[in-house]
Every structure is written in structure tokens, then in C-alpha cells.
Design a protein around this motif. Structure first.
Motif, PDB file in Angstrom:
ATOM      1  N   GLY A 116       0.824  -1.198   0.000  1.00  0.00           N
ATOM      2  CA  GLY A 116       0.000   0.000   0.000  1.00  0.00           C
ATOM      3  C   GLY A 116       0.857   1.246   0.000  1.00  0.00           C
ATOM      4  O   GLY A 116       2.055   1.217  -0.289  1.00  0.00           O
ATOM      5  N   ASN A 117       0.241   2.380   0.320  1.00  0.00           N
ATOM      6  CA  ASN A 117       0.938   3.657   0.449  1.00  0.00           C
ATOM      7  C   ASN A 117       1.130   3.945   1.935  1.00  0.00           C
ATOM      8  O   ASN A 117       0.202   4.378   2.617  1.00  0.00           O
ATOM      9  N   VAL A 118       2.312   3.697   2.431  1.00  0.00           N
ATOM     10  CA  VAL A 118       2.621   3.780   3.859  1.00  0.00           C
ATOM     11  C   VAL A 118       3.296   5.119   4.137  1.00  0.00           C
ATOM     12  O   VAL A 118       4.200   5.530   3.410  1.00  0.00           O
ATOM     13  N   THR A 119       2.853   5.801   5.213  1.00  0.00           N
ATOM     14  CA  THR A 119       3.337   7.154   5.483  1.00  0.00           C
ATOM     15  C   THR A 119       3.825   7.297   6.921  1.00  0.00           C
ATOM     16  O   THR A 119       3.119   6.929   7.867  1.00  0.00           O
ATOM     17  N   PHE A 120       5.036   7.843   7.057  1.00  0.00           N
ATOM     18  CA  PHE A 120       5.595   8.225   8.355  1.00  0.00           C
ATOM     19  C   PHE A 120       5.992   9.692   8.265  1.00  0.00           C
ATOM     20  O   PHE A 120       6.940  10.043   7.561  1.00  0.00           O
ATOM     21  N   ASN A 121       5.254  10.545   8.954  1.00  0.00           N
ATOM     22  CA  ASN A 121       5.519  11.982   8.906  1.00  0.00           C
ATOM     23  C   ASN A 121       5.990  12.451  10.278  1.00  0.00           C
ATOM     24  O   ASN A 121       5.208  12.564  11.210  1.00  0.00           O
ATOM     25  N   ALA A 122       7.300  12.723  10.383  1.00  0.00           N
ATOM     26  CA  ALA A 122       7.878  13.185  11.647  1.00  0.00           C
ATOM     27  C   ALA A 122       8.112  14.690  11.646  1.00  0.00           C
ATOM     28  O   ALA A 122       8.806  15.209  12.520  1.00  0.00           O
ATOM     29  N   PRO A 158       0.241  -1.565  -4.512  1.00  0.00           N
ATOM     30  CA  PRO A 158       1.407  -0.683  -4.547  1.00  0.00           C
ATOM     31  C   PRO A 158       2.348  -0.964  -3.383  1.00  0.00           C
ATOM     32  O   PRO A 158       1.962  -1.559  -2.369  1.00  0.00           O
ATOM     33  N   ALA A 159       3.582  -0.528  -3.546  1.00  0.00           N
ATOM     34  CA  ALA A 159       4.573  -0.623  -2.468  1.00  0.00           C
ATOM     35  C   ALA A 159       5.287   0.720  -2.415  1.00  0.00           C
ATOM     36  O   ALA A 159       6.356   0.897  -3.002  1.00  0.00           O
ATOM     37  N   VAL A 160       4.657   1.673  -1.716  1.00  0.00           N
ATOM     38  CA  VAL A 160       5.143   3.047  -1.675  1.00  0.00           C
ATOM     39  C   VAL A 160       5.340   3.462  -0.220  1.00  0.00           C
ATOM     40  O   VAL A 160       4.411   3.365   0.587  1.00  0.00           O
ATOM     41  N   LEU A 161       6.536   3.926   0.104  1.00  0.00           N
ATOM     42  CA  LEU A 161       6.843   4.402   1.447  1.00  0.00           C
ATOM     43  C   LEU A 161       7.142   5.893   1.395  1.00  0.00           C
ATOM     44  O   LEU A 161       8.015   6.339   0.648  1.00  0.00           O
ATOM     45  N   ASN A 162       6.417   6.659   2.209  1.00  0.00           N
ATOM     46  CA  ASN A 162       6.630   8.102   2.343  1.00  0.00           C
ATOM     47  C   ASN A 162       7.167   8.375   3.741  1.00  0.00           C
ATOM     48  O   ASN A 162       6.499   8.075   4.728  1.00  0.00           O
ATOM     49  N   VAL A 163       8.371   8.944   3.826  1.00  0.00           N
ATOM     50  CA  VAL A 163       9.001   9.190   5.121  1.00  0.00           C
ATOM     51  C   VAL A 163       9.493  10.629   5.174  1.00  0.00           C
ATOM     52  O   VAL A 163      10.308  11.043   4.342  1.00  0.00           O
ATOM     53  N   ASN A 164       9.014  11.372   6.156  1.00  0.00           N
ATOM     54  CA  ASN A 164       9.452  12.748   6.369  1.00  0.00           C
ATOM     55  C   ASN A 164      10.138  12.876   7.720  1.00  0.00           C
ATOM     56  O   ASN A 164       9.589  12.461   8.742  1.00  0.00           O
ATOM     57  N   GLY A 165      11.334  13.481   7.720  1.00  0.00           N
ATOM     58  CA  GLY A 165      11.927  13.962   8.946  1.00  0.00           C
ATOM     59  C   GLY A 165      11.546  15.424   9.107  1.00  0.00           C
ATOM     60  O   GLY A 165      10.761  15.965   8.322  1.00  0.00           O
ATOM     61  N   LEU A 186      16.949  -1.022  -1.082  1.00  0.00           N
ATOM     62  CA  LEU A 186      15.596  -0.914  -1.608  1.00  0.00           C
ATOM     63  C   LEU A 186      15.391  -1.972  -2.691  1.00  0.00           C
ATOM     64  O   LEU A 186      16.181  -2.058  -3.641  1.00  0.00           O
ATOM     65  N   ASN A 187      14.332  -2.761  -2.543  1.00  0.00           N
ATOM     66  CA  ASN A 187      14.071  -3.856  -3.475  1.00  0.00           C
ATOM     67  C   ASN A 187      12.622  -3.804  -3.942  1.00  0.00           C
ATOM     68  O   ASN A 187      11.701  -4.097  -3.182  1.00  0.00           O
ATOM     69  N   HIS A 188      12.398  -3.364  -5.195  1.00  0.00           N
ATOM     70  CA  HIS A 188      11.068  -3.315  -5.801  1.00  0.00           C
ATOM     71  C   HIS A 188      10.085  -2.479  -4.985  1.00  0.00           C
ATOM     72  O   HIS A 188       8.948  -2.894  -4.724  1.00  0.00           O
ATOM     73  N   VAL A 189      10.520  -1.302  -4.575  1.00  0.00           N
ATOM     74  CA  VAL A 189       9.661  -0.370  -3.848  1.00  0.00           C
ATOM     75  C   VAL A 189       9.873   1.039  -4.397  1.00  0.00           C
ATOM     76  O   VAL A 189      10.842   1.317  -5.105  1.00  0.00           O
ATOM     77  N   THR A 190       8.946   1.913  -4.030  1.00  0.00           N
ATOM     78  CA  THR A 190       9.102   3.347  -4.277  1.00  0.00           C
ATOM     79  C   THR A 190       9.198   4.031  -2.928  1.00  0.00           C
ATOM     80  O   THR A 190       8.348   3.828  -2.061  1.00  0.00           O
ATOM     81  N   VAL A 191      10.238   4.852  -2.742  1.00  0.00           N
ATOM     82  CA  VAL A 191      10.457   5.540  -1.476  1.00  0.00           C
ATOM     83  C   VAL A 191      10.550   7.034  -1.744  1.00  0.00           C
ATOM     84  O   VAL A 191      11.347   7.478  -2.586  1.00  0.00           O
ATOM     85  N   ASN A 192       9.727   7.805  -1.044  1.00  0.00           N
ATOM     86  CA  ASN A 192       9.784   9.261  -1.061  1.00  0.00           C
ATOM     87  C   ASN A 192      10.298   9.698   0.307  1.00  0.00           C
ATOM     88  O   ASN A 192       9.610   9.515   1.315  1.00  0.00           O
ATOM     89  N   ALA A 193      11.505  10.247   0.358  1.00  0.00           N
ATOM     90  CA  ALA A 193      12.146  10.582   1.636  1.00  0.00           C
ATOM     91  C   ALA A 193      12.526  12.058   1.654  1.00  0.00           C
ATOM     92  O   ALA A 193      13.171  12.547   0.720  1.00  0.00           O
ATOM     93  N   PHE A 194      12.142  12.756   2.728  1.00  0.00           N
ATOM     94  CA  PHE A 194      12.393  14.191   2.864  1.00  0.00           C
ATOM     95  C   PHE A 194      12.995  14.478   4.234  1.00  0.00           C
ATOM     96  O   PHE A 194      12.657  13.805   5.214  1.00  0.00           O
ATOM     97  N   GLY A 195      13.847  15.490   4.290  1.00  0.00           N
ATOM     98  CA  GLY A 195      14.412  15.917   5.561  1.00  0.00           C
ATOM     99  C   GLY A 195      15.184  17.208   5.410  1.00  0.00           C
ATOM    100  O   GLY A 195      15.755  17.495   4.345  1.00  0.00           O
TER     101      GLY A 195
END
Length: 387
Positions: A116-122, A158-165, A186-195
Motif C-alpha cells: 500500500g501507500n505507507v506514510t511516516f511523517n515526523a 502498490p509498495a510506496v513508502l513516504n518518510v518525512n523527517g 531498496l528492493n522493488h519499492v518506491t520511497v519518497n524521503a524528505f528531511g
């Protein structure tokens, strides 16, 4: 008869002995794992799993009016602890029980699977310098194939990870990071990373296998389009940024997929095998191949060879495998152990996939004057045991 009995006894003892496989680095087994979930941020998930047995699981639900998102912690042989997020899970509260505020914390190796679309917003004004994910070992992120009951997930999941620092710009390298770990794979994923310091900090290695990484950058439809004839495919116009770096790593290893990084990138060495990369600022890096030191590993019994010219330049996520007991490995040395031929490979175990980096054939021969010490050494018994 006596000679036969002695030989049989020696063979029985040899059959009880085992050879230790070579490993580039020992597994860093974690003892604590926290996930930012409301009213659960102080719960260490690892002893909770140990309490039910490593053959079981810990399941945490995030239930509201419309959804039932959840995650599970399991333990897999030859993999270790596996954290899997399902149904568009979203973190609900920062962890404040660690040295830095964060959305996820683990003190050792961890595999995370995404469905799915997984979100971690710090990024919270109340918690200055928070980090999205902190893992103090090897972090592997890959797509989930099955649900918690073992049923296959739909192919379109989907395999989408959203991670914000924390997003405020800083030059402090220990805060305001999207994902922080010594090694990130990272293996067959989409990663959106911000900091505010960097989207991803992987001090030793950042490995990408058929994945998409957007580091302090926003995905656009044009990212996958081929450039027009004569157009520079790797760079975009320079622009002002609200962070120090997009990516910080000693070794960027890209095998297919896409990496898009806005702003400055701190990358020491780059290995490229297909895919596409878009950096908004020119990053000048050293191209690097990870190969064995010798062109040939063929010789006489008990000959020794060097594995790598500089073993400290080989990231710990890489391993060496030898197909049989023809050769033995100790440290940075390979020693021909018994007569025969086998294959040797340098590879990265990136989640469920292996990335081949280099390979050699290993051949051990005997000359007449070696036969007596060879027989007395007992090395030839390994060949019988492996049949």
C-alpha cells in the motif's frame, strides 16, 4: 580389517565436522523496535514477539471509521525480524523514548515490507530535528507479496513508502533526516524521503534494486520519459533548496530503477547497472566496481590468494559464496583446500533478491609430491561428505 576399521572411524569423525560458511559481516540482531503509534510508542515489539514465540507474530491495528490499517512483526529464518505494513498504514504519533524523536526506531538489522501507500511523517513543529526512521543496522525495504495469513496480495498492490523527517533546513548531520541507517537497501519499492538535512543518510551503502527513490524530490510523470535528442538526461536546472543534501552515502549502488535527487548530494562512489538518475545539481563521484583482486584463483593445493585489494572498500552488505570445500576463506584470504573446481561469487542479498557483483572459477590441482601431505591432511574427506 584393522586398517578398514581405522579408516571407517576417521571417516565417521570427519562426517561430524562442519565447515563454517563465509559471511562478509555478522548479523546485527536487534533488541528493541519501536513504531510511532498513538499510545503505543513505548512498546518494544521484539520482546512482545519473543513472548509468543518467533514462529508467531505481533499484529497492531490502526482502526478508524473507514480503514483498518495494520502492521505485523514476524521472524524469518535467514532473514531476521520482518516488519510489514498493510492497507495504507499511517504513523500517528512520534516516538520520544529514544535519543532523537522519530517515527520508527530499531537498534539492529531490520527488513521492512510495504503493501500500500505507507506514510511516516515526523515533521512536527513541537519536535525539532525529528527523524523519520532510525535503524542502527542494515535496513532492507521491499514490496510485500503476502498478507499476514500467507495469502498472495493482488499483483497491483502498490509498495510506496513516504518518510518525512523535520523539514527545517539544517547543517547538523545527526537530525532532520528522512531515513537514517548505515546501510539502506531498496528492493522493488518506491520511497519518497524528505528531511531538512537529507532525505536519506546511508553512511556505508545505499543499494537500489529495481526501485524508485525520490530524495527531497517530488515524483513527476516526466521522470520516466526518455530525453529529447541532444538533451542532457542526468541533470536539471540548479535551484535553491530548503535542505542541506538529498542523499548522503559512501557507496551508491544502482541496479535498474530510478533515483531523483533535488539539491546537493554527498556521494563518494557510484556503481551503475541500468536505470535512470536525475540530479538537480551535478554530483561528481568516483565510479567504482566491486571485484575480486585476482583474475585467476587456480593453483596447487594449499596455495593462498587475496580476495580484495582493499577489503575495507567492500561494503558489509556484500558477501562471498564458495560453491564447495575446494576453497576455504578466512578474512581476506582464499586458500585452496582440496582437489577440484568450484565457483565463487561476490553478491548482495537485497531482500528476497540476490545482486551478482563479480565471480570467479576456483580450481585446485595436485602435483605428485603433494599426495602424501594431502592425504594426511584429510581435506579430501570434504569431497566425500559433499556427495
Amino acid at each position: 580389517m584393522n586398517l578398514k576399521k581405522i579408516f571407517a572411524a576417521l571417516l565417521a569423525v570427519a562426517m561430524l565436522l562442519s565447515c563454517l560458511p563465509f559471511a562478509a559481516s555478522a548479523a546485527n540482531e536487534p533488541s528493541v523496535l519501536y513504531v510511532g503509534e498513538k499510545d503505543k510508542t513505548d512498546d518494544n515489539l521484539i520482546p512482545m514477539l519473543d513472548a509468543v514465540g518467533k514462529a508467531g507474530n505481533v499484529r497492531v491495528y490502526a482502526i478508524d471509521r473507514n480503514t483498518q490499517a495494520y502492521y505485523t512483526l514476524t521472524y524469518e529464518k535467514n532473514v531476521g525480524y520482518v516488519l510489514t505494513f498493510y492497507n495504507d498504514y499511517t504513523m500517528s504519533e512520534l516516538i520520544d523514548s529514544r535519543s532523537a524523536y522519530c517515527g520508527l526506531y530499531c537498534d539492529g538489522d531490520l527488513t521492512v515490507r510495504i503493501a500500500g501507500n505507507v506514510t511516516f511523517n515526523a515533521d512536527d513543529e513541537k519536535y525539532k530535528g525529528a527523524i523519520g526512521w532510525i535503524v542502527e543496522g542494515k535496513l532492507t525495504i521491499e514490496n510485500a507479496l503476502y498478507d499476514e495469513n500467507g495469502a498472495a496480495l493482488p499483483a497491483y498492490t502498490p509498495a510506496v513508502l513516504n518518510v518525512n523527517g523535520a523539514m527545517a533546513k539544517t547543517k547538523n548531520e545527526s537530525i532532520s533526516i528522512g531515513i537514517s541507517a548505515p546501510t539502506v537497501m531498496l528492493n522493488h519499492v518506491t520511497v519518497n524521503a524528505f528531511g531538512g538535512y537529507a532525505g536519506v543518510v546511508a553512511e556505508e551503502a545505499l543499494v537500489m534494486n529495481a526501485s524508485q527513490l525520490y530524495a527531497n524530490s517530488v515524483p513527476e510523470e516526466s521522470d520516466w520519459q526518455d530525453p529529447e535528442p541532444g538533451e542532457e538526461p542526468l541533470q536539471q536546472e540548479d535551484e535553491e533548496t530548503d535542505f542541506a543534501y538529498s542523499v548522503v552515502t559512501a557507496n551508491l549502488i544502482q541496479v535498474g530503477g530510478l533515483i531523483k535527487a533535488t539539491g546537493a548530494a554527498d556521494i563518494s562512489a557510484f556503481y551503475f547497472r541500468g536505470g535512470k538518475h536525475i540530479f538537480s545539481r551535478r554530483a561528481v563521484v568516483y565510479g567504482k566496481d566491486y571485484v575480486f583482486a585476482e583474475k585467476s584463483y587456480n593453483g596447487l593445493w594449499s596455495d593462498s590468494f587475496t580476495l580484495f585489494r582493499d577489503p575495507y572498500s567492500i561494503p558489509s552488505c556484500m558477501s562471498v559464496s564458495v560453491g564447495s570445500s575446494v576453497a576455504k576463506i578466512s578474512g581476506n584470504k582464499l586458500t585452496l583446500n582440496r582437489r577440484g573446481s568450484t565457483a565463487m561469487a561476490l553478491y548482495i542479498q537485497c531482500g528476497r533478491d540476490s545482486i551478482w557483483m563479480d565471480g570467479r572459477t576456483v580450481d585446485c590441482q595436485l602435483v605428485w609430491w603433494q599426495w602424501i601431505p594431502y592425504i594426511l591432511s584429510g581435506a579430501w574427506i570434504d569431497a566425500i561428505r559433499e556427495r
